[in-house]
Design an enzyme around this catalytic site. Structure first.
Site, PDB file in Angstrom:
ATOM      1  N   ASN A  74       0.880  -1.183   0.000  1.00  0.00           N
ATOM      2  CA  ASN A  74       0.000   0.000   0.000  1.00  0.00           C
ATOM      3  C   ASN A  74       0.913   1.228   0.000  1.00  0.00           C
ATOM      4  O   ASN A  74       2.102   1.118   0.330  1.00  0.00           O
ATOM      5  CB  ASN A  74      -0.979  -0.036   1.183  1.00  0.00           C
ATOM      6  CG  ASN A  74      -0.284   0.134   2.525  1.00  0.00           C
ATOM      7  OD1 ASN A  74       0.427   1.107   2.744  1.00  0.00           O
ATOM      8  ND2 ASN A  74      -0.466  -0.815   3.439  1.00  0.00           N
ATOM      9  N   ASN A 123      -7.953  -7.685   9.134  1.00  0.00           N
ATOM     10  CA  ASN A 123      -8.010  -8.306   7.813  1.00  0.00           C
ATOM     11  C   ASN A 123      -8.133  -9.821   7.867  1.00  0.00           C
ATOM     12  O   ASN A 123      -8.138 -10.481   6.822  1.00  0.00           O
ATOM     13  CB  ASN A 123      -6.778  -7.916   6.986  1.00  0.00           C
ATOM     14  CG  ASN A 123      -6.659  -6.429   6.794  1.00  0.00           C
ATOM     15  OD1 ASN A 123      -5.723  -5.798   7.265  1.00  0.00           O
ATOM     16  ND2 ASN A 123      -7.637  -5.835   6.129  1.00  0.00           N
ATOM     17  N   ARG A 142       0.061 -11.558   2.001  1.00  0.00           N
ATOM     18  CA  ARG A 142      -0.697 -11.795   3.234  1.00  0.00           C
ATOM     19  C   ARG A 142      -1.525 -13.077   3.212  1.00  0.00           C
ATOM     20  O   ARG A 142      -2.059 -13.490   4.254  1.00  0.00           O
ATOM     21  CB  ARG A 142      -1.579 -10.574   3.547  1.00  0.00           C
ATOM     22  CG  ARG A 142      -0.749  -9.318   3.840  1.00  0.00           C
ATOM     23  CD  ARG A 142      -1.532  -8.268   4.587  1.00  0.00           C
ATOM     24  NE  ARG A 142      -1.967  -8.740   5.905  1.00  0.00           N
ATOM     25  CZ  ARG A 142      -2.799  -8.075   6.695  1.00  0.00           C
ATOM     26  NH1 ARG A 142      -3.275  -6.912   6.307  1.00  0.00           N
ATOM     27  NH2 ARG A 142      -3.161  -8.573   7.867  1.00  0.00           N
ATOM     28  N   ARG A 194      -8.620  -3.364  -2.618  1.00  0.00           N
ATOM     29  CA  ARG A 194      -8.162  -4.665  -2.127  1.00  0.00           C
ATOM     30  C   ARG A 194      -9.264  -5.740  -2.153  1.00  0.00           C
ATOM     31  O   ARG A 194      -8.974  -6.900  -2.370  1.00  0.00           O
ATOM     32  CB  ARG A 194      -7.582  -4.491  -0.729  1.00  0.00           C
ATOM     33  CG  ARG A 194      -6.356  -3.575  -0.696  1.00  0.00           C
ATOM     34  CD  ARG A 194      -5.092  -4.290  -1.111  1.00  0.00           C
ATOM     35  NE  ARG A 194      -4.652  -5.130  -0.044  1.00  0.00           N
ATOM     36  CZ  ARG A 194      -3.779  -4.775   0.918  1.00  0.00           C
ATOM     37  NH1 ARG A 194      -3.207  -3.585   0.890  1.00  0.00           N
ATOM     38  NH2 ARG A 194      -3.455  -5.599   1.864  1.00  0.00           N
ATOM     39  N   HIS A 223      -8.312   0.493   2.351  1.00  0.00           N
ATOM     40  CA  HIS A 223      -9.299  -0.341   3.044  1.00  0.00           C
ATOM     41  C   HIS A 223     -10.386   0.595   3.593  1.00  0.00           C
ATOM     42  O   HIS A 223     -10.085   1.715   4.016  1.00  0.00           O
ATOM     43  CB  HIS A 223      -8.663  -1.077   4.244  1.00  0.00           C
ATOM     44  CG  HIS A 223      -7.912  -2.323   3.889  1.00  0.00           C
ATOM     45  ND1 HIS A 223      -6.733  -2.681   4.509  1.00  0.00           N
ATOM     46  CD2 HIS A 223      -8.187  -3.325   3.013  1.00  0.00           C
ATOM     47  CE1 HIS A 223      -6.309  -3.836   4.019  1.00  0.00           C
ATOM     48  NE2 HIS A 223      -7.172  -4.242   3.104  1.00  0.00           N
ATOM     49  N   ASP A 225     -11.816   0.683   6.385  1.00  0.00           N
ATOM     50  CA  ASP A 225     -11.648   1.151   7.773  1.00  0.00           C
ATOM     51  C   ASP A 225     -10.599   2.259   7.895  1.00  0.00           C
ATOM     52  O   ASP A 225     -10.348   2.755   8.988  1.00  0.00           O
ATOM     53  CB  ASP A 225     -11.353  -0.021   8.731  1.00  0.00           C
ATOM     54  CG  ASP A 225      -9.997  -0.670   8.493  1.00  0.00           C
ATOM     55  OD1 ASP A 225      -9.258  -0.259   7.577  1.00  0.00           O
ATOM     56  OD2 ASP A 225      -9.663  -1.620   9.243  1.00  0.00           O
ATOM     57  N   ALA A 313       3.301   0.943   8.047  1.00  0.00           N
ATOM     58  CA  ALA A 313       2.790  -0.201   7.281  1.00  0.00           C
ATOM     59  C   ALA A 313       1.385   0.068   6.761  1.00  0.00           C
ATOM     60  O   ALA A 313       0.764  -0.804   6.150  1.00  0.00           O
ATOM     61  CB  ALA A 313       2.786  -1.454   8.153  1.00  0.00           C
ATOM     62  N   CYS A 319      -7.197  -1.236  12.481  1.00  0.00           N
ATOM     63  CA  CYS A 319      -6.557  -2.344  11.756  1.00  0.00           C
ATOM     64  C   CYS A 319      -5.992  -3.384  12.718  1.00  0.00           C
ATOM     65  O   CYS A 319      -5.821  -4.549  12.346  1.00  0.00           O
ATOM     66  CB  CYS A 319      -5.404  -1.836  10.900  1.00  0.00           C
ATOM     67  SG  CYS A 319      -5.819  -0.508   9.790  1.00  0.00           S
TER      68      CYS A 319
HETATM   69  N1  ARG Z   1       0.299  -3.537   5.608  1.00  0.00           N
HETATM   70  C1  ARG Z   1      -1.044  -3.991   5.764  1.00  0.00           C
HETATM   71  C2  ARG Z   1      -1.674  -4.236   4.409  1.00  0.00           C
HETATM   72  O1  ARG Z   1      -1.432  -3.469   3.516  1.00  0.00           O
HETATM   73  C3  ARG Z   1      -1.846  -3.007   6.550  1.00  0.00           C
HETATM   74  C4  ARG Z   1      -3.239  -3.473   6.815  1.00  0.00           C
HETATM   75  C5  ARG Z   1      -4.104  -2.469   7.466  1.00  0.00           C
HETATM   76  N2  ARG Z   1      -5.327  -3.024   7.832  1.00  0.00           N
HETATM   77  C6  ARG Z   1      -6.527  -2.432   7.738  1.00  0.00           C
HETATM   78  N3  ARG Z   1      -7.554  -3.031   8.249  1.00  0.00           N
HETATM   79  N4  ARG Z   1      -6.712  -1.331   7.078  1.00  0.00           N
HETATM   80  O2  ARG Z   1      -2.393  -5.177   4.223  1.00  0.00           O
END
Ligand code: ARG
Length: 400
Positions: A74, A123, A142, A194, A223, A225, A313, A319
């Site tokens: 991201n 996630n 992931r 995503r 995302h 959230d 991140a 998250c």
């Molecule tokens: N580095 C993670 C990703 O890109 C961060 C996830 C953040 N999670 C969230 N629920 N927004 O997947």
């Protein structure tokens, strides 16, 4: 110095007229009701929105033992590989955990080595009652987390229902229940970065709720959230510029103006929407004075806690949490699934698709109109006088 990348969005000046023309040539496969967001039924207010919950909320967190920025999936991660301070991240996580544990039951999962994003347990999937729907990650980095989350949730007696097909779904990061006393709960669901739109159809079936598909148009808010948070009194906090215009209309159709808390770019980039709400306390890593006042007027106390190691991140408070109970009435088993507004169809394009830029415009138009697509066949013309042919499978939320 730690760098945060803030890319700008490309403009898509394609009109829906064009979409109409392309599809009009293909009468068999046209769904004339393509639009993002779906119908406009009003969301009933909760009968007593500020009534305290009878029991403590239950939240899952995953310890950041192996957290780090080891790849870029991201925009927040760009340029930050190897820059997160592991010890500081653990302190920040502990402080968040301690804050939440004051007002919630927090269940802690131990992570697995070599999976540096596992602490972002939002996630892992989505929970309602005893049903857990595991994520289908779009990003391969992931995907190996999924069996571990699944096993842990099964150990807690959740029943697993899966998103089949090939549509990505990145869990509660892209799916947030709206607090409501209504018989048919409402789930805000993000797509376009995503998660894929087709996963929303399956969520409608599994959770037997109205799923409002919201198209995310800014990679920084990748995302749901990161740019939207339902409030306990039925209000909605969100950053409007993160959404496609039809998705904003879908929000407006359901949430009266007085209940919309639109946040500034500065607050949004500070991750104010990435908030965990327990009782009347909202925990986030940032909120401006103005936003605090707005939320205070709605009876919410705002507590901020530093989470900048995790922002490297692309994640913050929400998250790092997965809700194991939801603010919607049950039981799930007693409800009928509403009809999903998402339709799919095939479109065949023939002509000078490449050299005249038609292909690009067609795909932009589909996206701009709230749809998503997959090219199922493509036969390019090999000489300039030969036409190309393409078959697209299009999905889009239709207007009811
Ligand atoms: N580095 C993670 C990703 O890109 C961060 C996830 C953040 N999670 C969230 N629920 N927004 O997947």
């Amino acid at each position: 110095m730690k760098r945060r990348c803030r890319p700008t969005l490309p403009a898509h000046p394609i009109t829906e007229d064009f979409f109409g023309k392309i599809l009009l040539g293909q009468p068999k496969s046209r769904d004339s009701r393509l639009a993002d967001g779906g119908g406009g039924c009003k969301l009933p207010r909760m009968s007593n929105p500020t009534e305290p919950q009878s029991s403590q909320p239950i939240i899952a967190m995953c310890r950041p033992t192996h957290f780090g920025v080891q790849y870029e999936i991201n925009p927040w991660m760009e340029g930050n590989i190897g820059r997160a301070d592991a010890a500081r991240a653990r302190e920040q996580w502990d402080a968040l955990h301690a804050l939440l544990a004051e007002n919630a039951e927090v269940r802690v999962m131990e992570p697995v080595p070599h999976l540096p994003d596992m602490c972002f347990i939002a996630n892992a999937g989505l929970v309602l009652e005893d049903v857990f729907v595991p994520a289908v990650f779009r990003v391969p980095q992931r995907a190996p987390e999924v069996p571990h989350f699944r096993q842990w949730l099964e150990e807690q007696d959740f029943t697993v229902e899966t998103i089949d097909g090939d549509s990505a779904f990145e869990g509660e990061g892209d799916a947030l229940f709206h607090p409501s006393a209504d018989d048919t709960p409402l789930l805000w669901a993000g797509y376009g970065v995503r998660s894929g739109l087709l996963s929303h159809r399956r969520l409608t079936e599994i959770f037997r709720c109205e799923v409002v598909s919201l198209r995310l148009v800014d990679q920084r808010f990748y995302h749901l959230d990161t740019c939207l948070a339902p409030l306990p009194d039925g209000g909605l906090m969100y950053y409007p510029a993160a959404f496609g215009h039809r998705s904003l209309e879908a929000i407006h159709a359901r949430i009266p103006e007085a209940d919309r808390v639109e946040v500034s770019t500065e607050d949004a980039l500070g991750f104010c929407c990435n908030a965990v709400i327990v009782g009347q306390t909202l925990v986030a890593t940032h909120a401006s004075g103005d936003l605090r006042n707005t939320l205070a007027a709605r009876g919410l106390e705002v507590i901020t806690t530093p989470l900048d190691e995790f922002i490297l991140a692309g994640g913050a408070a929400k998250c790092l949490c997965l809700k194991l109970d939801q603010p919607v009435p049950g039981p799930l088993a007693a409800r009928e699934a509403p009809l999903s507004p998402i339709r799919t169809g095939n479109v065949e394009l023939t002509g000078h698709l490449l050299d005249r830029g038609v292909m690009n415009r067609a795909l932009d138009t589909i996206t701009e109109a709230g749809g998503s697509f997959r090219a199922e066949q493509f036969a390019p013309g090999l000489r300039h006088d030969q036409p190309s042919a393409c078959r697209l499978r299009i999905s889009a939320p239709s207007q009811a």
